[in-house]
Design a protein around this motif. Structure first.
Motif, PDB file in Angstrom:
ATOM      1  N   LEU A 152    -164.653 -22.063  95.009  1.00  0.00           N
ATOM      2  CA  LEU A 152    -163.740 -22.317  93.891  1.00  0.00           C
ATOM      3  C   LEU A 152    -162.639 -23.292  94.286  1.00  0.00           C
TER       4      LEU A 152
ATOM      5  N   PHE B 219    -166.661 -12.423  98.441  1.00  0.00           N
ATOM      6  CA  PHE B 219    -165.347 -12.864  97.976  1.00  0.00           C
ATOM      7  C   PHE B 219    -164.897 -14.173  98.627  1.00  0.00           C
TER       8      PHE B 219
ATOM      9  N   MET C 180    -167.055 -17.134  97.666  1.00  0.00           N
ATOM     10  CA  MET C 180    -166.813 -17.556  96.290  1.00  0.00           C
ATOM     11  C   MET C 180    -165.523 -18.339  96.182  1.00  0.00           C
ATOM     12  N   ASN C 181    -164.480 -17.789  96.831  1.00  0.00           N
ATOM     13  CA  ASN C 181    -163.184 -18.426  96.715  1.00  0.00           C
ATOM     14  C   ASN C 181    -163.141 -19.758  97.446  1.00  0.00           C
TER      15      ASN C 181
ATOM     16  N   PRO D 183    -163.275  -9.643  92.552  1.00  0.00           N
ATOM     17  CA  PRO D 183    -164.629  -9.163  92.239  1.00  0.00           C
ATOM     18  C   PRO D 183    -164.711  -8.035  91.201  1.00  0.00           C
TER      19      PRO D 183
ATOM     20  N   ASP E 177    -163.144  -6.880  86.919  1.00  0.00           N
ATOM     21  CA  ASP E 177    -162.272  -7.216  85.798  1.00  0.00           C
ATOM     22  C   ASP E 177    -160.931  -6.537  85.997  1.00  0.00           C
TER      23      ASP E 177
ATOM     24  N   LYS F 251    -161.648 -12.136  85.573  1.00  0.00           N
ATOM     25  CA  LYS F 251    -161.645 -11.892  87.012  1.00  0.00           C
ATOM     26  C   LYS F 251    -160.818 -12.917  87.770  1.00  0.00           C
ATOM     27  N   ALA F 252    -160.286 -13.884  87.053  1.00  0.00           N
ATOM     28  CA  ALA F 252    -159.582 -14.979  87.754  1.00  0.00           C
ATOM     29  C   ALA F 252    -158.074 -14.788  87.722  1.00  0.00           C
TER      30      ALA F 252
ATOM     31  N   THR G 138    -156.205 -20.468  92.312  1.00  0.00           N
ATOM     32  CA  THR G 138    -156.987 -19.517  91.535  1.00  0.00           C
ATOM     33  C   THR G 138    -157.873 -18.720  92.471  1.00  0.00           C
ATOM     34  N   LEU G 139    -157.829 -17.402  92.280  1.00  0.00           N
ATOM     35  CA  LEU G 139    -158.655 -16.519  93.094  1.00  0.00           C
ATOM     36  C   LEU G 139    -159.590 -15.760  92.172  1.00  0.00           C
ATOM     37  N   ASP G 140    -160.770 -15.549  92.646  1.00  0.00           N
ATOM     38  CA  ASP G 140    -161.719 -14.773  91.863  1.00  0.00           C
ATOM     39  C   ASP G 140    -161.748 -13.362  92.424  1.00  0.00           C
TER      40      ASP G 140
ATOM     41  N   THR H 197    -154.519 -16.542  88.659  1.00  0.00           N
ATOM     42  CA  THR H 197    -153.956 -17.865  88.947  1.00  0.00           C
ATOM     43  C   THR H 197    -152.475 -17.766  89.259  1.00  0.00           C
TER      44      THR H 197
END
Lengths: 143, 135
Positions: A26, A19, A22-23, A106, A108, A70-71, A102-104, A73
């Motif tokens: 991003l 996490f 990834m963030n 992990p 849906d 998954k994003a 924006t956060l992803d 905002t």
């Protein structure tokens, strides 16, 4: 098996460990402060995630929270303190301006069931995992 | 994004040497704006997580101390997996000049922002002195 292999294997199984990485990617590390605004904390529950952020003084009605897959905002703004003619600023440390973050997440997110609360300048967003995305337990039948 | 030149991260408060906080919780220095107006000074501090009940303001001699206690709202049955900011109390002290009217200081907390209005004492207000032409 080496201990390092175990660690790596363990990490590989947990999507949350990825996490941060990834963030980071991003958000891009190019920003001068090294981190995006607002700073967030992410909490993980069984099939929920809670994102909290300290954004005092904003009008919750003007805060824009959106989710696509998954994003997550967050968009908002805070205006600077207005100064009339003749006013002098002795200190000006508080932030102001527009922000987008924006956060992803992990998994849906079930966009219809998101709950957001703004308490004492702290934003709490509860993100439930989409039903279709939940892991299913598969029972093994013995013959 | 907010202004890039400003420090956006929360700063942990530094206590004077040899003096420690009794509780082990983290203490942060809130960011403030201080605006001087004609007849008053306004102090605005970002203190997310506090409300009017949890902020203590004391004025002893010339020192104005702000202390905000934060009760962390932790989601139940959730574990922290990613953290960019710390949660803790707020503490900051300012030395005031003598020109503040101590009895009329007003403080409000809204949406995690403390606003202090420090009216200037009558004596300290700038007075315009009329210059008369000599007869």
């Amino acid at each position: 098996m080496l201990l390092s292999d175990l660690v790596r294997f363990g990490r590989y199984l947990d999507p949350w460990s990825e996490f941060e990485k990834m963030n980071r990617t991003l958000s891009g590390l190019s920003s001068p402060s090294g981190r995006e605004f607002p700073a967030v904390n992410v909490w993980k529950g069984e099939d929920h995630a809670v994102v909290t952020a300290e954004i005092p003084g904003i009008n919750p009605q003007e805060l824009d929270i959106s989710v696509a897959g998954k994003a997550l905002t967050l968009r908002g703004a805070r205006s600077p303190e207005k100064a009339a003619e003749g006013d002098t600023f002795h200190r000006r440390e508080r932030w102001y301006g527009k922000f987008t973050r924006t956060l992803d997440i992990p998994f849906d997110v079930d966009a219809d069931k998101i709950e957001a609360r703004f308490i004492k300048g702290v934003l709490y967003i509860a993100l439930p995992r989409a039903e279709a995305d939940k892991p299913r337990k598969i029972s093994i039948k013995s013959e | 994004m907010a202004t890039a030149t400003q420090e956006l991260q929360k700063k942990e408060a530094t206590s004077p040497e040899g003096v420690e906080y009794t509780s082990s919780r983290k203490v942060f220095t809130p960011a403030v704006d201080i605006i001087e107006q004609k007849d008053r000074t306004i102090l605005i501090a970002d203190m997310p997580g506090t409300d009017e009940k949890s902020v203590d303001i004391t004025l002893e001699k010339n020192v104005l101390t702000i202390y905000g206690k934060v009760e962390p709202l932790v989601p139940e049955k959730h574990g922290l997996v990613f953290s960019e900011y710390g949660i803790g109390d707020y503490h900051r002290a300012f030395t005031l000049s003598n020109e503040v009217d101590r009895n009329r200081i007003e403080a409000t907390v809204k949406n995690g922002i403390l606003k202090l209005v420090l009216p200037k004492a009558e004596a300290a207000k700038a007075r315009k002195i009329a210059v008369r032409a000599e007869a």
